[in-house]
Design an enzyme around this catalytic site. Structure first.
Site, mmCIF file in Angstrom:
data_model
loop_
_atom_site.group_PDB
_atom_site.id
_atom_site.type_symbol
_atom_site.label_atom_id
_atom_site.label_comp_id
_atom_site.label_asym_id
_atom_site.label_seq_id
_atom_site.Cartn_x
_atom_site.Cartn_y
_atom_site.Cartn_z
ATOM 1 N N ARG A 52 0.831 -1.211 0.000
ATOM 2 C CA ARG A 52 0.000 0.000 0.000
ATOM 3 C C ARG A 52 0.865 1.261 0.000
ATOM 4 N NH1 ARG A 52 -1.382 4.152 -0.426
ATOM 5 N NH2 ARG A 52 -3.281 5.235 0.177
ATOM 6 N N LEU A 66 -0.922 7.281 8.533
ATOM 7 C CA LEU A 66 -1.994 6.295 8.681
ATOM 8 C C LEU A 66 -1.777 5.128 7.713
ATOM 9 C CD1 LEU A 66 -5.172 8.604 8.864
ATOM 10 C CD2 LEU A 66 -3.856 7.638 10.743
ATOM 11 N N PRO A 67 -0.723 4.336 7.913
ATOM 12 C CA PRO A 67 -0.529 3.174 7.047
ATOM 13 C C PRO A 67 -1.737 2.249 7.155
ATOM 14 C CG PRO A 67 1.388 3.551 8.451
ATOM 15 C CD PRO A 67 0.291 4.433 8.949
ATOM 16 N N HIS A 68 -2.201 1.744 6.018
ATOM 17 C CA HIS A 68 -3.393 0.905 6.029
ATOM 18 C C HIS A 68 -3.396 -0.034 4.841
ATOM 19 C CE1 HIS A 68 -4.286 4.537 3.687
ATOM 20 N NE2 HIS A 68 -5.017 3.745 2.931
ATOM 21 N N CYS A 69 -4.175 -1.098 4.983
ATOM 22 C CA CYS A 69 -4.362 -2.037 3.882
ATOM 23 C C CYS A 69 -5.629 -2.840 4.132
ATOM 24 C CB CYS A 69 -3.153 -2.960 3.723
ATOM 25 S SG CYS A 69 -2.874 -4.111 5.084
#
Length: 155
Positions: A52, A66-69
């Site tokens: 991501r 806000l790292p997200h996947c």
């Protein structure tokens, strides 16, 4: 309504975490999320987060990312880290990052994913909120501070 108490378990919050790099911070977040959720595997989670990040930077600016996947899991889950020392995250504003909320959402919950990211972005947008999070002295206080902030924003 987003239940952040369920989304962010006490075991998934770290105040003053030391990481040598962006990848190391994401690796630690992956491990603590997987530790609290047996249906997630830390290596696959890290791979999802890094994939991501390659698509586009997840930094909001002002020291927040806000790292997200999305991946196969039962429900949205997250980890909150306040780093002991800010790290280079290639933020658009050039500032290093010290506050991270790492989010994992089930593959089929795209709208929920956006709702959670929006709530988090609003919570981290205010300077006073970021300062309260940065002043939290331990894991419990850090989690309770975020829960208070998102609860206040939802009211």
């Amino acid at each position: 309504m987003i239940d952040f108490r369920e989304l962010l378990l006490p075991s998934c919050t770290r105040a003053g975490h030391r990481a040598a790099s962006k990848k190391a911070a994401l690796e630690h977040a992956s491990e603590i999320i997987a530790g609290g959720h047996s249906n997630l595997e830390p290596r696959r989670l890290l791979e999802g987060l890094l994939a991501r990040e390659r698509l586009g930077n997840t930094c909001l600016g002002d020291g927040v990312a806000l790292p997200h996947c999305r991946m196969p899991c039962d429900r949205p889950v997250g980890a909150l880290l306040r780093l002991a020392a800010p790290l280079e995250f290639e933020a658009p504003d050039g500032q290093p990052v010290d506050l991270l909320f790492v989010l994992v959402v089930p593959d089929d919950e795209g709208q929920r994913h956006l709702e959670i990211l929006g709530a988090l972005a609003r919570a981290f947008d205010l300077h006073s909120n970021r300062n309260m999070l940065r002043r939290a002295e331990n894991d419990t206080e850090l989690r309770e501070t975020l829960l208070h902030i998102v609860g206040r924003a939802a009211a």
